[in-house]
Scaffold this active site. Sequence first.
Site, mmCIF file in Angstrom:
data_model
loop_
_atom_site.group_PDB
_atom_site.id
_atom_site.type_symbol
_atom_site.label_atom_id
_atom_site.label_comp_id
_atom_site.label_asym_id
_atom_site.label_seq_id
_atom_site.Cartn_x
_atom_site.Cartn_y
_atom_site.Cartn_z
ATOM 1 C CE LYS A 90 -4.010 1.997 0.470
ATOM 2 N NZ LYS A 90 -3.759 2.616 -0.833
ATOM 3 C CD GLN A 111 3.358 4.541 2.111
ATOM 4 O OE1 GLN A 111 3.881 5.425 1.443
ATOM 5 N NE2 GLN A 111 2.226 4.736 2.763
ATOM 6 C CE LYS A 114 4.233 7.554 5.450
ATOM 7 N NZ LYS A 114 3.999 8.507 4.366
ATOM 8 C CE LYS A 126 4.654 7.436 -2.615
ATOM 9 N NZ LYS A 126 3.882 8.013 -1.504
ATOM 10 N N GLY A 165 -3.017 8.155 -4.255
ATOM 11 C CA GLY A 165 -2.417 9.364 -4.823
ATOM 12 C C GLY A 165 -1.146 9.769 -4.090
ATOM 13 C CG ASP A 166 3.108 10.967 -3.203
ATOM 14 O OD1 ASP A 166 3.022 10.911 -1.980
ATOM 15 O OD2 ASP A 166 4.102 11.476 -3.776
ATOM 16 C CB THR A 209 -2.425 13.442 4.223
ATOM 17 O OG1 THR A 209 -2.771 12.262 3.504
ATOM 18 C CG2 THR A 209 -0.949 13.421 4.554
ATOM 19 C CG ASN A 240 -4.465 16.001 -0.623
ATOM 20 O OD1 ASN A 240 -3.983 15.323 0.269
ATOM 21 N ND2 ASN A 240 -5.767 16.079 -0.816
ATOM 22 C CB SER A 376 -5.617 4.711 1.908
ATOM 23 O OG SER A 376 -5.481 5.828 1.061
HETATM 24 P P1 NDP Z 1 0.472 17.724 -4.360
HETATM 25 O O1 NDP Z 1 0.940 17.412 -5.715
HETATM 26 O O2 NDP Z 1 -0.995 17.868 -4.115
HETATM 27 O O3 NDP Z 1 1.177 19.054 -3.828
HETATM 28 C C1 NDP Z 1 2.563 19.189 -3.724
HETATM 29 C C2 NDP Z 1 2.840 20.636 -3.381
HETATM 30 O O4 NDP Z 1 4.209 20.796 -3.077
HETATM 31 C C3 NDP Z 1 2.538 21.576 -4.534
HETATM 32 O O5 NDP Z 1 2.061 22.795 -4.025
HETATM 33 C C4 NDP Z 1 3.920 21.737 -5.173
HETATM 34 O O6 NDP Z 1 4.087 22.911 -5.938
HETATM 35 C C5 NDP Z 1 4.753 21.811 -3.934
HETATM 36 N N1 NDP Z 1 6.166 21.541 -4.237
HETATM 37 C C6 NDP Z 1 6.683 20.511 -4.920
HETATM 38 N N2 NDP Z 1 8.023 20.623 -4.999
HETATM 39 C C7 NDP Z 1 8.336 21.760 -4.333
HETATM 40 C C8 NDP Z 1 9.548 22.438 -4.052
HETATM 41 N N3 NDP Z 1 10.714 21.975 -4.469
HETATM 42 N N4 NDP Z 1 9.482 23.598 -3.329
HETATM 43 C C9 NDP Z 1 8.301 24.078 -2.914
HETATM 44 N N5 NDP Z 1 7.125 23.496 -3.159
HETATM 45 C C10 NDP Z 1 7.150 22.360 -3.864
HETATM 46 O O7 NDP Z 1 1.088 16.589 -3.393
HETATM 47 P P2 NDP Z 1 0.627 16.167 -1.946
HETATM 48 O O8 NDP Z 1 0.146 17.355 -1.197
HETATM 49 O O9 NDP Z 1 -0.236 14.984 -2.074
HETATM 50 O O10 NDP Z 1 2.006 15.643 -1.334
HETATM 51 C C11 NDP Z 1 2.921 16.497 -0.647
HETATM 52 C C12 NDP Z 1 3.871 15.655 0.178
HETATM 53 O O11 NDP Z 1 3.123 14.876 1.127
HETATM 54 C C13 NDP Z 1 4.730 14.650 -0.586
HETATM 55 O O12 NDP Z 1 5.964 14.501 0.060
HETATM 56 C C14 NDP Z 1 3.927 13.352 -0.433
HETATM 57 O O13 NDP Z 1 4.743 12.208 -0.591
HETATM 58 C C15 NDP Z 1 3.439 13.498 0.985
HETATM 59 N N6 NDP Z 1 2.286 12.692 1.343
HETATM 60 C C16 NDP Z 1 1.103 12.800 0.671
HETATM 61 C C17 NDP Z 1 0.015 12.049 1.051
HETATM 62 C C18 NDP Z 1 -1.313 12.218 0.425
HETATM 63 O O14 NDP Z 1 -2.284 11.617 0.941
HETATM 64 N N7 NDP Z 1 -1.474 12.994 -0.619
HETATM 65 C C19 NDP Z 1 0.119 11.057 2.139
HETATM 66 C C20 NDP Z 1 1.379 11.079 2.835
HETATM 67 C C21 NDP Z 1 2.417 11.846 2.412
HETATM 68 P P3 NDP Z 1 4.073 22.875 -7.545
HETATM 69 O O15 NDP Z 1 2.624 22.866 -7.914
HETATM 70 O O16 NDP Z 1 4.796 24.101 -7.935
HETATM 71 O O17 NDP Z 1 4.806 21.619 -7.969
#
Ligand code: NDP
Length: 444
Positions: A90, A111, A114, A126, A165-166, A209, A240, A376
């Site tokens: 997962k 993961q 976690k 992943k 998603g991620d 999250t 997200n 999830s």
């Molecule tokens: P999204 O794609 O929804 O959002 C990612 C955000 O981070 C965007 O605003 C993106 O900006 C920004 N970003 C990416 N790279 C950079 C950078 N170098 N500097 C500044 N901002 C940056 O992803 P999520 O919110 O889903 O995921 C965010 C993190 O959380 C990841 O590490 C993911 O692995 C982790 N995560 C997510 C989960 C989930 O349920 N979604 C669960 C557990 C962990 P831009 O649009 O410019 O790329």
Amino acid sequence: MSYTEEVYERVVAQNPGEPEFHQAVKEVLDSLKVVIERNEEEYRRLSILERLVEPERIISFRVPWVDDKGNVQVNKGYRVQFNSAIGPYKGGLRFHPSVNQSILKFLGFEQIFKNSLTGLPIGGGKGGSNFDPKGKSDREVMAFCQSFMTELCKYIGADTDVPAGDIGVGGREIGYLFGQYKRIRGLHEGVLTGKGLSYGGSLIRTQATGYGVVYMLNEIMQAHGDSMDGKTFVVTGSGNVAIYAVEKAQQMGAKVVAMNDSNGYIYDPEGIKLDIVKDIKEVKRGRIKEYAERVESATYTEGRGIWTIKCDVYLPCATQNELDLEGAKILVANGCKYIVEGANMPTTLDATNYVMENGVLFMPGKAANAGGVATSALEMSQNSMRLSWSAEEVDAKLKTIMKDIFQKVDDAAKRYDLEENYVVGANIAGFEKVVDAMKAQGIC
Ligand code: NDP
């Protein structure tokens, strides 16, 4: 040389060019030293660590698709099935140009622990692609997702491997992926989570999250006689995780003053107006700088440096290694007291050590952002039972899960006389259950 050092050297030698994977292994092995030394003979005999750092399987494939100009594009696709000791694989799918095997192995490795911490029966995996959904039309995203799933569907299933998603994979992408899986396999089953509510999704999964990160922060604060009320927050990212962390923090009385994306950051001393961020990011798929064009009290700064804004609480919710030592020093100098990781490994190792040595209460992502994968797993349960729980029910379960995770992490740290070292606590608590299951299942 200690057993953990031997295994780390072996990982570096056998997995060249994978710095993110090396970093994740190092962080985990270093903090497991205290447990491993107590059981070294048995772990060596069973090669527990050697097995733990080697994925059970990595699937790597070609993803050809046709863009709007009629040209054929080719991307790389992957699924890392890391460890199934405690349940089906997962973990999310990431679509981002930076995706490579190293990043997916680091994420899959994290993961495992976690998922173990959630207390739910899910193993670690992943996947993803170097495809960049940014700037693509809906039709292009659909064409890519259909091609990606045409290959991936051979290796996943409701009882074998359940992606979610991620970064770059939200509700739209999950919908296209699910549609293609159903079409090829002829099964309407819980093979993906994060689905839309009309076809098997769970209420609160979208928020889980981010909400979970803030529930975790609340546990830490309560354990220290503190609360969110009136505290100043900086939350990085605007995807997200960030959006729903901000939502919950604001509901609990915090003032969030800054957010960013990969181009730059906004600062709004009056407090971020989240409805505007949601409109820019969730509806228009725009850039965070548009916020400053729409809100008079806000400024936009191009580039890095969001950590220069003074705050009590810093929630890094964007991407790996976004907070380095330089940023960590500024946060500490400005009086930041809590760092709770919403993203996976957003803080570099030296920055983590620095903040912990300087009195910041630091909770690593594998514990703090586990609310997403936990919800999830709740979606999987609802799919299996063919029913849907209310938002209140799911939210209550999420809160309980985050409370339990905090207790497990805190207890593990205390058991080893490392109170408040939540990095060690999270790794030990996650590791113990996985090792137990691996030992019970023999050499596999
Ligand atoms: P999204 O794609 O929804 O959002 C990612 C955000 O981070 C965007 O605003 C993106 O900006 C920004 N970003 C990416 N790279 C950079 C950078 N170098 N500097 C500044 N901002 C940056 O992803 P999520 O919110 O889903 O995921 C965010 C993190 O959380 C990841 O590490 C993911 O692995 C982790 N995560 C997510 C989960 C989930 O349920 N979604 C669960 C557990 C962990 P831009 O649009 O410019 O790329």
